[in-house]
Write a protein that holds these residues in place. Sequence first.
Motif, mmCIF file in Angstrom:
data_model
loop_
_atom_site.group_PDB
_atom_site.id
_atom_site.type_symbol
_atom_site.label_atom_id
_atom_site.label_comp_id
_atom_site.label_asym_id
_atom_site.label_seq_id
_atom_site.Cartn_x
_atom_site.Cartn_y
_atom_site.Cartn_z
ATOM 1 N N VAL A 32 0.831 -1.207 0.000
ATOM 2 C CA VAL A 32 0.000 0.000 0.000
ATOM 3 C C VAL A 32 0.862 1.251 0.000
ATOM 4 O O VAL A 32 0.555 2.236 -0.686
ATOM 5 C CB VAL A 32 -0.946 0.000 1.219
ATOM 6 C CG1 VAL A 32 -1.701 1.327 1.314
ATOM 7 C CG2 VAL A 32 -1.928 -1.157 1.133
ATOM 8 N N THR A 33 1.958 1.234 0.758
ATOM 9 C CA THR A 33 2.808 2.425 0.854
ATOM 10 C C THR A 33 3.388 2.824 -0.506
ATOM 11 O O THR A 33 3.620 4.008 -0.756
ATOM 12 C CB THR A 33 3.956 2.185 1.836
ATOM 13 O OG1 THR A 33 4.634 0.970 1.498
ATOM 14 C CG2 THR A 33 3.438 2.094 3.262
ATOM 15 N N GLU A 34 3.600 1.866 -1.380
ATOM 16 C CA GLU A 34 4.141 2.154 -2.706
ATOM 17 C C GLU A 34 3.053 2.512 -3.725
ATOM 18 O O GLU A 34 3.310 3.261 -4.668
ATOM 19 C CB GLU A 34 4.939 0.946 -3.217
ATOM 20 C CG GLU A 34 6.170 0.615 -2.388
ATOM 21 C CD GLU A 34 6.878 -0.641 -2.887
ATOM 22 O OE1 GLU A 34 6.420 -1.225 -3.894
ATOM 23 O OE2 GLU A 34 7.876 -1.036 -2.257
ATOM 24 N N LEU A 35 1.852 1.957 -3.528
ATOM 25 C CA LEU A 35 0.821 2.057 -4.556
ATOM 26 C C LEU A 35 -0.283 3.058 -4.236
ATOM 27 O O LEU A 35 -1.065 3.403 -5.126
ATOM 28 C CB LEU A 35 0.171 0.676 -4.767
ATOM 29 C CG LEU A 35 1.075 -0.411 -5.343
ATOM 30 C CD1 LEU A 35 0.356 -1.757 -5.309
ATOM 31 C CD2 LEU A 35 1.488 -0.073 -6.762
ATOM 32 N N ARG A 36 -0.375 3.549 -2.999
ATOM 33 C CA ARG A 36 -1.535 4.349 -2.624
ATOM 34 C C ARG A 36 -1.650 5.606 -3.481
ATOM 35 O O ARG A 36 -0.655 6.281 -3.786
ATOM 36 C CB ARG A 36 -1.541 4.703 -1.138
ATOM 37 C CG ARG A 36 -0.444 5.614 -0.660
ATOM 38 C CD ARG A 36 -0.674 5.979 0.815
ATOM 39 N NE ARG A 36 -1.911 6.747 1.002
ATOM 40 C CZ ARG A 36 -2.319 7.214 2.174
ATOM 41 N NH1 ARG A 36 -1.598 7.006 3.260
ATOM 42 N NH2 ARG A 36 -3.445 7.912 2.257
ATOM 43 N N GLY A 37 -2.870 5.870 -3.905
ATOM 44 C CA GLY A 37 -3.133 7.010 -4.770
ATOM 45 C C GLY A 37 -2.853 6.742 -6.230
ATOM 46 O O GLY A 37 -3.027 7.637 -7.064
#
Length: 203
Positions: free
Chosen positions: A155-160
Motif C-alpha cells: 500500500v505504501t508504494e501504490l496508494r493514490g
Amino acid sequence: MTVYPGAAEYVPDTDDLEAVRAAAGTCHGCDLYRDATQTVFGAGAPHARTVLVGEQPGNDEDLDGHPFVGPAGRLLDRALDDLGVDRAALYLTNAVKHFRFERRGKRRIHQQPRRTEIVACAPWLRTELDLVAPDLVVCLGAIATHAVLGPRAEVTELRGHTVELDDFRVGVTVHPSAVLRAPDRARSYTEFVDDLARVFEMR
C-alpha cells in the motif's frame, strides 16, 4: 486439526449475484464461520463501474450483515460525499466475509485475517468481481490489496495510484479504519480523500 476446504466448493455455478450471495451464507470454507454472527457479503449496485474492497467485516457489520456500516463505513461515506460520489452507484465488499475477533470480556476485538483465511475466501471475491464486472476496483488497505494484487503488493508504494489488469484498473489507498487510528486524523483524512480522488481520476 480440522482442514477446511476453502470457499470454492460453496460457490454456485451461476451468473445470478443474489444466488451467490445466498450461497455465501452457508460457507464453511475456513473456521471463521464458527464464531461470526453471519456471512457479510458484498452490497450495492450489481453492475457498478467501481467496486470498493475492504479487509473484513467489523463488529457492526457482523451484527448488521452489510459491509461498511460501522465507524470506518461512516468515514468512507463522508469521503465519498466530499468527492460527490454516490455510494448507491458503487459495489462494496470485503476480501474476507466473516468477522475475525478475540473476546475480551463482553467486547469483541478485531483481529487481522490470516493469509489462509484470505486465500480460503478468495473465490467469493473473484466471483463478485466477475459478475459485477467493474472498470475500477479500489483496494482499501493491505488485506484488500494483497487479495487483489497479490501478497507482495505494498500500500505504501501504490496508494493514490492505479494498476492496469486485464479486466479492470486497480486503485489503492489505506483502509478508512487506519484514518480513524491516525495520530493526526485531519491530515490522514485529507490524504485519504486525495487518494480516492486520484484513483477515481477526479484530480
